[in-house]
Design a protein around this motif. Structure first.
Motif, PDB file in Angstrom:
ATOM      1  N   LEU A 175       0.927  -1.230  -0.057  1.00  0.00           N
ATOM      2  CA  LEU A 175       0.068  -0.136  -0.063  1.00  0.00           C
ATOM      3  C   LEU A 175       0.998   1.130  -0.119  1.00  0.00           C
ATOM      4  O   LEU A 175       0.687   2.069  -0.587  1.00  0.00           O
ATOM      5  CB  LEU A 175      -0.984   0.000   1.265  1.00  0.00           C
ATOM      6  CG  LEU A 175      -1.868   1.177   1.331  1.00  0.00           C
ATOM      7  CD1 LEU A 175      -2.603   1.610  -0.012  1.00  0.00           C
ATOM      8  CD2 LEU A 175      -2.755   1.205   2.644  1.00  0.00           C
ATOM      9  N   ALA A 176       1.932   1.238   0.621  1.00  0.00           N
ATOM     10  CA  ALA A 176       2.644   2.368   0.744  1.00  0.00           C
ATOM     11  C   ALA A 176       3.597   2.690  -0.537  1.00  0.00           C
ATOM     12  O   ALA A 176       3.578   4.026  -0.831  1.00  0.00           O
ATOM     13  CB  ALA A 176       4.019   2.323   1.836  1.00  0.00           C
ATOM     14  N   LEU A 177       3.845   1.676  -1.204  1.00  0.00           N
ATOM     15  CA  LEU A 177       4.365   1.800  -2.697  1.00  0.00           C
ATOM     16  C   LEU A 177       3.315   2.651  -3.440  1.00  0.00           C
ATOM     17  O   LEU A 177       3.490   3.376  -4.286  1.00  0.00           O
ATOM     18  CB  LEU A 177       4.849   0.687  -3.193  1.00  0.00           C
ATOM     19  CG  LEU A 177       5.185   0.678  -4.588  1.00  0.00           C
ATOM     20  CD1 LEU A 177       6.408   1.416  -4.723  1.00  0.00           C
ATOM     21  CD2 LEU A 177       5.824  -0.892  -5.037  1.00  0.00           C
ATOM     22  N   MET A 178       2.061   1.759  -3.460  1.00  0.00           N
ATOM     23  CA  MET A 178       1.010   2.565  -4.348  1.00  0.00           C
ATOM     24  C   MET A 178       0.615   3.940  -4.001  1.00  0.00           C
ATOM     25  O   MET A 178       0.269   4.862  -4.805  1.00  0.00           O
ATOM     26  CB  MET A 178      -0.288   1.744  -3.909  1.00  0.00           C
ATOM     27  CG  MET A 178      -0.263   0.237  -4.567  1.00  0.00           C
ATOM     28  SD  MET A 178       0.369   0.424  -6.330  1.00  0.00           S
ATOM     29  CE  MET A 178       0.044  -1.031  -6.705  1.00  0.00           C
ATOM     30  N   GLN A 179       0.688   4.199  -2.709  1.00  0.00           N
ATOM     31  CA  GLN A 179       0.470   5.527  -2.044  1.00  0.00           C
ATOM     32  C   GLN A 179       1.570   6.724  -2.814  1.00  0.00           C
ATOM     33  O   GLN A 179       1.346   7.836  -3.203  1.00  0.00           O
ATOM     34  CB  GLN A 179       0.403   5.884  -0.679  1.00  0.00           C
ATOM     35  CG  GLN A 179      -1.006   5.226  -0.257  1.00  0.00           C
ATOM     36  CD  GLN A 179      -0.934   4.898   1.183  1.00  0.00           C
ATOM     37  OE1 GLN A 179       0.080   4.774   1.815  1.00  0.00           O
ATOM     38  NE2 GLN A 179      -2.103   4.837   1.881  1.00  0.00           N
ATOM     39  N   LEU A 249      -5.821  -0.175  -4.847  1.00  0.00           N
ATOM     40  CA  LEU A 249      -5.608   0.903  -5.675  1.00  0.00           C
ATOM     41  C   LEU A 249      -6.425   2.196  -5.297  1.00  0.00           C
ATOM     42  O   LEU A 249      -6.208   3.233  -5.365  1.00  0.00           O
ATOM     43  CB  LEU A 249      -6.099   0.757  -7.089  1.00  0.00           C
ATOM     44  CG  LEU A 249      -4.857  -0.289  -7.838  1.00  0.00           C
ATOM     45  CD1 LEU A 249      -5.386  -0.891  -9.012  1.00  0.00           C
ATOM     46  CD2 LEU A 249      -3.802   0.484  -7.976  1.00  0.00           C
ATOM     47  N   LYS A 250      -7.787   1.584  -4.611  1.00  0.00           N
ATOM     48  CA  LYS A 250      -8.608   2.743  -4.192  1.00  0.00           C
ATOM     49  C   LYS A 250      -8.052   3.212  -3.007  1.00  0.00           C
ATOM     50  O   LYS A 250      -8.240   4.630  -3.007  1.00  0.00           O
ATOM     51  CB  LYS A 250     -10.185   2.004  -4.045  1.00  0.00           C
ATOM     52  CG  LYS A 250     -10.872   2.903  -4.012  1.00  0.00           C
ATOM     53  CD  LYS A 250     -12.516   2.463  -4.085  1.00  0.00           C
ATOM     54  CE  LYS A 250     -13.566   3.628  -4.196  1.00  0.00           C
ATOM     55  NZ  LYS A 250     -15.024   2.855  -3.888  1.00  0.00           N
ATOM     56  N   ALA A 251      -7.359   2.410  -1.958  1.00  0.00           N
ATOM     57  CA  ALA A 251      -7.043   3.163  -0.915  1.00  0.00           C
ATOM     58  C   ALA A 251      -5.943   4.055  -1.202  1.00  0.00           C
ATOM     59  O   ALA A 251      -5.736   4.996  -0.164  1.00  0.00           O
ATOM     60  CB  ALA A 251      -6.801   1.799  -0.079  1.00  0.00           C
ATOM     61  N   ALA A 252      -5.192   3.878  -2.239  1.00  0.00           N
ATOM     62  CA  ALA A 252      -4.001   4.873  -2.447  1.00  0.00           C
ATOM     63  C   ALA A 252      -4.591   5.803  -3.270  1.00  0.00           C
ATOM     64  O   ALA A 252      -3.500   6.896  -3.243  1.00  0.00           O
ATOM     65  CB  ALA A 252      -3.382   3.724  -3.542  1.00  0.00           C
ATOM     66  N   GLY A 253      -5.774   5.970  -3.724  1.00  0.00           N
ATOM     67  CA  GLY A 253      -6.286   7.536  -4.028  1.00  0.00           C
ATOM     68  C   GLY A 253      -6.661   7.218  -5.451  1.00  0.00           C
ATOM     69  O   GLY A 253      -7.430   8.031  -6.102  1.00  0.00           O
ATOM     70  N   PHE A 254      -6.484   6.010  -6.301  1.00  0.00           N
ATOM     71  CA  PHE A 254      -7.075   5.786  -7.504  1.00  0.00           C
ATOM     72  C   PHE A 254      -8.625   5.555  -7.536  1.00  0.00           C
ATOM     73  O   PHE A 254      -9.069   4.811  -7.067  1.00  0.00           O
ATOM     74  CB  PHE A 254      -6.450   4.855  -8.407  1.00  0.00           C
ATOM     75  CG  PHE A 254      -5.049   4.958  -8.609  1.00  0.00           C
ATOM     76  CD1 PHE A 254      -4.726   5.471  -9.658  1.00  0.00           C
ATOM     77  CD2 PHE A 254      -3.823   4.361  -7.731  1.00  0.00           C
ATOM     78  CE1 PHE A 254      -3.175   5.766 -10.020  1.00  0.00           C
ATOM     79  CE2 PHE A 254      -2.646   4.390  -7.889  1.00  0.00           C
ATOM     80  CZ  PHE A 254      -2.379   5.292  -9.037  1.00  0.00           C
TER      81      PHE A 254
END
Ligand SMILES: C[S@@+](CC[C@H](N)C(=O)[O-])C[C@H]1O[C@@H](n2cnc3c(N)ncnc32)[C@H](O)[C@@H]1O
Ligand SMILES: O=C(O)C(=O)C[C@]1(C(=O)O)C=C[C@@H](O)C=C1
Length: 273
Positions: A175-179, A249-254
């Motif tokens: 998740l941190a990478l996706m963010q 992906l949604k949690a990261a902002g997409f």
């Protein structure tokens, strides 16, 4: 463009493949050994690593192991051509030999873009440099960085590619990478995420894994090779379900992520910022 021609050597299992590359104006010819790393019975199966032995057979290995790989690579070029923004960076995270970087480089016509290709395997990058040097036609600069993708700065990005790389990052760190990727993308930029996936229902899992193994057998791998490589990957490559990917992906902002290709248990998604 890469065109494969097979040549058989009956004396042992070294089927050689002549690869004619159109990287430059003058076609170069490279001869590579077929992947037979797991062909002989191994006393001890060690965790899979992207070392010199894998590098030597990698184009053959990934082509014969990942259903849809060639189609994904060529369409990364198409997607990058559509979404690359003038004056921005395109990242290829976990670039291996640079196949996705080359596809982007050969397709993007947007001015003032560059490509940043990152991998933490020095052996992969040594070979990637040689292959990229053969591409004398496309002019987009490619910077190669040897680093953990979790440590690179991602900024002013219009295209970020994670082509079968996230599966090698420990799940709690994903998740941190996706963010960070989301944070480094410009509005309108995309993440292309390709992964081997898992299924929560056992019937679906068995259906797709069975077909993936059939695909490998059809490409010349034996049951022993399939089983030994599976054991070697067990602790280092952790597939997740499609639902988990969309949720992260949604949690990261997409706000939107789209499945654009699935072949058995291999998928590719595009998420747009
Ligand atoms: C399956 S390969 C990727 C294939 C490649 N993207 C392509 O399209 O041909 C996975 C790559 O990710 C790299 N890798 C795995 N974990 C990494 C990390 N934490 N940081 C950087 N690279 C990593 C490996 O060295 C390997 O080259
Ligand atoms: O799942 C498998 O059996 C694979 O071989 C997959 C996979 C991948 O998806 O990255 C694993 C390691 C190699 O890089 C090539 C292919």
């Amino acid at each position: 463009m890469v065109c494969f021609r097979h040549r058989y050597d009956d004396t042992n299992r070294t089927r050689l493949k002549t690869v004619e590359t159109n990287y430059g104006k003058k076609a170069e010819t490279v001869t590579r050994k077929t992947d037979a790393l797991y062909a002989a019975p191994l006393q001890e199966i060690i965790d899979f690593q992207f070392d010199e032995r894998v590098v030597a057979v990698f184009p053959d290995m990934i082509q014969r192991s990942v259903p849809g790989y060639g189609m994904i690579i060529s369409n990364i070029g198409i997607l990058a051509a559509k979404y690359a923004q003038a004056g921005s960076h395109c990242y290829d995270l976990g670039c291996s030999l640079g196949a996705a970087s080359l596809a982007m480089r050969q397709r993007i016509s947007t001015p003032d873009c560059d490509i940043i290709a990152v991998d933490n395997s020095p052996a992969m990058l040594e070979r990637a440099r040689e292959l990229l040097a053969l591409d004398t036609v496309a002019s987009i600069p490619v910077t190669i960085i040897c680093s953990d993708i979790q440590d690179v700065t991602i900024e002013n990005a219009s295209v970020v590619v994670l082509n079968f790389t996230l599966q090698f990052i420990p799940p709690p760190q994903r998740l941190a990478l996706m963010q960070r990727i989301y944070g480094g993308l410009n509005p309108g930029g995309i993440l292309i995420l390709s992964e081997k996936i898992a299924f929560s229902e056992p019937e679906r899992q068995n259906f797709h894994v069975g077909l993936h193994h059939d695909f490998k057998r059809a490409n010349g791998y034996s049951d022993l090779e399939i089983s030994q490589k599976r054991s070697a990957l067990e602790n280092v490559m952790i597939p997740e379900t499609l639902a988990v990917h969309h949720k992260r992906l949604k949690a990261a902002g997409f706000s939107c992520s789209e499945l654009w290709l699935q072949c058995f248990n291999f998928v590719s998604l595009v998420a747009i910022k």
